[in-house]
Design a protein around this motif. Structure first.
Motif, PDB file in Angstrom:
ATOM      1  N   LEU A  13       0.841  -1.194   0.000  1.00  0.00           N
ATOM      2  CA  LEU A  13       0.000   0.000   0.000  1.00  0.00           C
ATOM      3  C   LEU A  13       0.873   1.239   0.000  1.00  0.00           C
ATOM      4  O   LEU A  13       1.744   1.394   0.845  1.00  0.00           O
ATOM      5  CB  LEU A  13      -0.896   0.016   1.244  1.00  0.00           C
ATOM      6  N   GLN A  14       0.638   2.114  -0.969  1.00  0.00           N
ATOM      7  CA  GLN A  14       1.329   3.398  -1.011  1.00  0.00           C
ATOM      8  C   GLN A  14       0.448   4.453  -0.359  1.00  0.00           C
ATOM      9  O   GLN A  14      -0.761   4.479  -0.580  1.00  0.00           O
ATOM     10  CB  GLN A  14       1.608   3.800  -2.455  1.00  0.00           C
ATOM     11  N   THR A  15       1.045   5.319   0.453  1.00  0.00           N
ATOM     12  CA  THR A  15       0.275   6.387   1.070  1.00  0.00           C
ATOM     13  C   THR A  15      -0.340   7.268  -0.011  1.00  0.00           C
ATOM     14  O   THR A  15       0.119   7.289  -1.150  1.00  0.00           O
ATOM     15  CB  THR A  15       1.163   7.266   1.977  1.00  0.00           C
ATOM     16  N   TYR A  16      -1.378   7.991   0.371  1.00  0.00           N
ATOM     17  CA  TYR A  16      -2.070   8.846  -0.589  1.00  0.00           C
ATOM     18  C   TYR A  16      -1.569  10.271  -0.528  1.00  0.00           C
ATOM     19  O   TYR A  16      -0.926  10.696   0.430  1.00  0.00           O
ATOM     20  CB  TYR A  16      -3.580   8.817  -0.350  1.00  0.00           C
ATOM     21  N   GLU A  17      -1.859  11.011  -1.579  1.00  0.00           N
ATOM     22  CA  GLU A  17      -1.723  12.460  -1.559  1.00  0.00           C
ATOM     23  C   GLU A  17      -3.122  13.029  -1.731  1.00  0.00           C
ATOM     24  O   GLU A  17      -4.025  12.334  -2.203  1.00  0.00           O
ATOM     25  CB  GLU A  17      -0.767  12.960  -2.632  1.00  0.00           C
TER      26      GLU A  17
END
Length: 177
Positions: free
Chosen positions: A64-68
């Motif tokens: 999971l990649q963090t969001y912007e």
């Protein structure tokens, strides 16, 4: 949606999906942090690379990649918060085994579609404020790899919106006189 809720959503999907089955003893869920600042752009892969070397279990796994976040205002009382996030579904491929590579790429695409289908369903049926909105058009996919020790997979980029009226409301009680 805050980061803890975002992470919990995808960790739970990784736990429940039959091809991933993440658990505390069977690590198959990892996180990466991406800063999109044009000057200090930084990708924090510490958890991913440490896990690839030491605790990641065989099989497919979810990263999971963090969001912007972007904020929108149509000059009314309808403020919106737009999230841009990503997941990567990956599996290990034996070096030089191109048939297995195709199999892993196809399977990670299929698993990712199943995960994103569940996210779409969740957002369309959960009306707990702030309500989230997402369509299939908000999802893209691409093949990735090799990462680490010959891991390949499919990356899903996605965006979704939620109302931001409460988040961006002026709160005088949060300030000293």
């Amino acid at each position: 949606m805050r980061l803890k809720e975002y992470t919990a959503l995808f960790r739970e999907l990784a736990r429940r999906h039959v091809a991933i089955q993440h658990s505390p003893t069977e690590c198959r869920f990892l996180r990466v942090t991406l800063s999109t600042d044009p000057i200090a752009r930084r990708l924090d892969l510490e958890e991913l690379y440490n896990s690839l070397r030491t605790k990641l279990k065989a099989g497919y796994f979810l990263v999971l990649q963090t969001y912007e976040t972007d904020y929108e205002d149509n000059v009314s009382d309808n403020l919106k918060k737009e999230f841009h996030g990503a997941i990567m579904v990956m599996g290990k491929v034996k070096t030089g085994d191109f048939d297995q590579l195709e199999e892993v790429l196809d399977r990670t695409e299929e698993i990712g579609e199943e995960l994103m289908g569940t996210v779409l369903h969740t957002f369309r049926t959960d009306f707990t404020p702030p309500v989230k909105f997402m369509t299939a058009k908000d999802i893209t996919a691409e093949k990735i790899g090799p990462v680490g020790d010959n891991h390949y997979g499919t990356r899903f980029n996605f965006s979704f919106q939620e109302t931001a009226n409460a988040a961006l409301k002026h709160k005088p009680d949060k300030y000293l006189n």
